[in-house]
Design an enzyme around this catalytic site. Structure first.
Site, short mmCIF file in Angstrom:
data_model
loop_
_atom_site.label_atom_id
_atom_site.label_comp_id
_atom_site.label_asym_id
_atom_site.label_seq_id
_atom_site.Cartn_x
_atom_site.Cartn_y
_atom_site.Cartn_z
N CYS A 71 6.47 -7.38 6.56
CA CYS A 71 7.71 -6.93 7.22
C CYS A 71 8.21 -8.02 8.15
CB CYS A 71 7.44 -5.65 8.01
SG CYS A 71 8.92 -5.04 8.84
N CYS B 240 7.12 -5.70 14.74
CA CYS B 240 6.79 -4.90 15.93
C CYS B 240 5.36 -5.24 16.37
CB CYS B 240 6.90 -3.40 15.62
SG CYS B 240 8.52 -2.96 14.98
N HIS C 249 10.82 4.03 19.90
CA HIS C 249 9.68 3.56 20.71
C HIS C 249 9.99 3.25 22.16
CE1 HIS C 249 8.14 3.36 16.75
NE2 HIS C 249 8.54 2.16 16.48
N SER D 75 12.59 5.82 7.00
CA SER D 75 12.28 5.45 8.38
C SER D 75 12.68 3.99 8.62
CB SER D 75 10.78 5.62 8.62
OG SER D 75 10.43 5.18 9.90
N SER E 89 12.80 4.56 14.29
CA SER E 89 11.65 4.20 15.13
C SER E 89 12.15 3.56 16.41
CB SER E 89 10.74 3.22 14.36
OG SER E 89 10.22 3.86 13.23
N GLU F 173 0.81 -1.20 0.00
CA GLU F 173 0.00 0.00 0.00
C GLU F 173 0.85 1.26 0.00
OE1 GLU F 173 -2.07 -1.52 3.40
OE2 GLU F 173 -1.16 0.02 4.64
N CYS G 56 2.20 -3.12 15.29
CA CYS G 56 2.11 -2.73 13.88
C CYS G 56 1.35 -3.78 13.06
CB CYS G 56 3.53 -2.57 13.33
SG CYS G 56 3.58 -2.34 11.54
N CYS H 117 3.76 8.39 0.82
CA CYS H 117 4.27 7.43 1.80
C CYS H 117 4.32 6.07 1.10
CB CYS H 117 3.34 7.39 3.01
SG CYS H 117 3.81 6.14 4.21
N CYS I 14 0.09 2.14 9.06
CA CYS I 14 0.86 1.15 8.35
C CYS I 14 0.20 -0.24 8.31
CB CYS I 14 2.16 1.12 9.13
SG CYS I 14 3.39 -0.01 8.69
N GLY J 38 6.95 -2.43 5.48
CA GLY J 38 8.29 -3.01 5.36
C GLY J 38 9.39 -2.22 6.04
N GLU J 39 10.54 -2.87 6.15
CA GLU J 39 11.73 -2.26 6.75
C GLU J 39 12.68 -1.90 5.60
OE1 GLU J 39 13.16 -0.99 9.65
OE2 GLU J 39 14.62 -0.65 8.09
#
Ligand code: SAH
Ligand code: SF4
Length: 349
Positions: A112, A116, A216, A191, A214, A92, A119, A105, A332, A159-160
């Protein structure tokens, strides 16, 4: 499967093929202009090319690598697009409008592998890395939807990104090439969940891309609860990698911090984050948690404000992310899950 254009390799092949075919020298430029200036999603749109050439091109290459599966618009102007890839995987992209500012974005992986816990993408698991053309085509599509050039790109979709650097770097180079999509380096933000080798490799390119990490959590014990072991790097190493990134690029690094009620939003968490941010010279972007089907909630507004004020008091530059596209599952990975949930599986051909 036909190769997708929008990679340096395929574009060289295209140029050679046009030359070998005896096409005039300007043909390649015409195709490039359709792809990157007029955001054509197929060769059939390239009306100043002879019909026979358009057909032959379409037999050999994919001008555009994504299939739009679904579009959702939110009252705040945010538009979200779910695409299907040639092998059926879904990704997406989101187009965010804020006044005159337009931001794309984009995703770098289908799913991913980091996982996390708060997420939606992470919970859905990993499918595969995106190819360079699949990353670039998201921006092309958004330009097409907008009918003008997108000015800002944030690599904050599914994704990373730093686990797919070999496809991400050529994609960013293409997006930032003044002869192609012409996005300014300083208008791109990558990111990452804190992939240390990736941050260091990215720093070596010495481009002016912004880096957002990120975080957190400012302590290992807390971070362990939020990010599974497989791709979680020690905070001290992340901080060092950020300092390297700053030294190499002279760009300020941002720490992203998803605020999770009762988990990482205490005054103590705030002080730990302030100390860490000061040590790195990082700004902080607080992100109230978007509700997924998990058990995580955003703290109330008063707690968010107190957390932000605590950081400011400690001398840290802080912003609170405005939640955009709430009505269309702006967070996300959420659209994908709604879609997959409604059909019981990912879309088929
Ligand atoms: N994988 C990268 C980039 C994509 S995620 C990364 O983690 O940085 C982009 C951002 O969305 C991250 O900061 C992530 O923490 C945030 N995010 C994920 N799930 C969220 C949720 N439920 N609510 C708010 N932000 C979320
Ligand atoms: Fe992956 Fe980023 Fe989601 Fe974590 S927050 S699971 S790294 S996409």
């Amino acid at each position: 499967m036909k190769p997708a254009l929008k990679s340096a390799e395929e574009e060289t092949r295209l140029r050679d093929w046009l030359t070998a075919r005896g096409e005039p020298a300007f043909r390649f430029g015409q195709v490039q202009s359709w792809l990157y200036r007029r955001y054509a999603l197929g060769f059939d749109r390239m009306v100043n090319l002879p019909l026979s050439l358009r057909r032959e091109l379409a037999d050999r290459w994919q001008a555009f690598s994504l299939v739009l599966e679904q579009e959702l618009s939110a009252p705040d102007g945010t538009r979200k697009f779910l695409f299907r890839l040639a092998d059926g995987a879904c990704i997406e992209s989101v187009l965010i409008r804020s006044g005159k500012r337009t931001t794309a974005c984009i995703s770098t992986q289908a799913g991913c592998p980091v996982g996390c816990v708060f997420c939606a993408t992470g919970r859905a698991g990993f499918v595969r890395d995106l190819r360079t053309a699949e990353i670039v085509d998201q921006v092309v599509f958004l330009c097409n939807a907008l009918n003008e050039r997108v000015r800002n790109v944030v690599v904050m979709g599914m994704g990373e990104p730093l686990l797919n650097l070999s496809e991400l770097i050529p994609a960013l180079e293409c997006l930032c090439d003044p002869g192609r999509l012409g996005v300014g380096d300083r208008h791109v933000t990558v990111s990452t969940s804190g992939i240390v080798p990736g941050i260091i490799e990215l720093a070596r390119f010495r481009r002016q891309w912004n880096l957002a990490v990120s975080l957190h959590a400012a302590t290992e014990a807390l971070r362990r609860r939020l990010i599974p072991a497989g791709h979680r790097h020690p905070i001290a190493e992340i901080a060092d990698a950020c300092r390297t990134y700053r030294a190499e690029t002279r760009r300020i690094v941002t720490f992203e911090y998803v605020l999770l009620a009762g988990i990482n939003d205490s005054d103590r968490d705030c002080r730990a984050l302030a100390d860490l941010s000061r040590g790195v010279g990082a700004k902080v972007n607080l992100i109230p948690c978007n509700r997924t089907e998990g058990r995580f909630l955003s703290p109330p507004r008063s707690r968010i404000d107190r957390f932000a004020a605590g950081l400011r008091y400690a001398g840290i530059a802080v912003s609170v992310r405005q939640s955009r596209g709430q009505a269309i599952q702006g967070a996300c990975g959420q659209l994908h899950r709604v879609f997959a949930g409604s059909s019981g599986q990912t879309p088929e051909d």
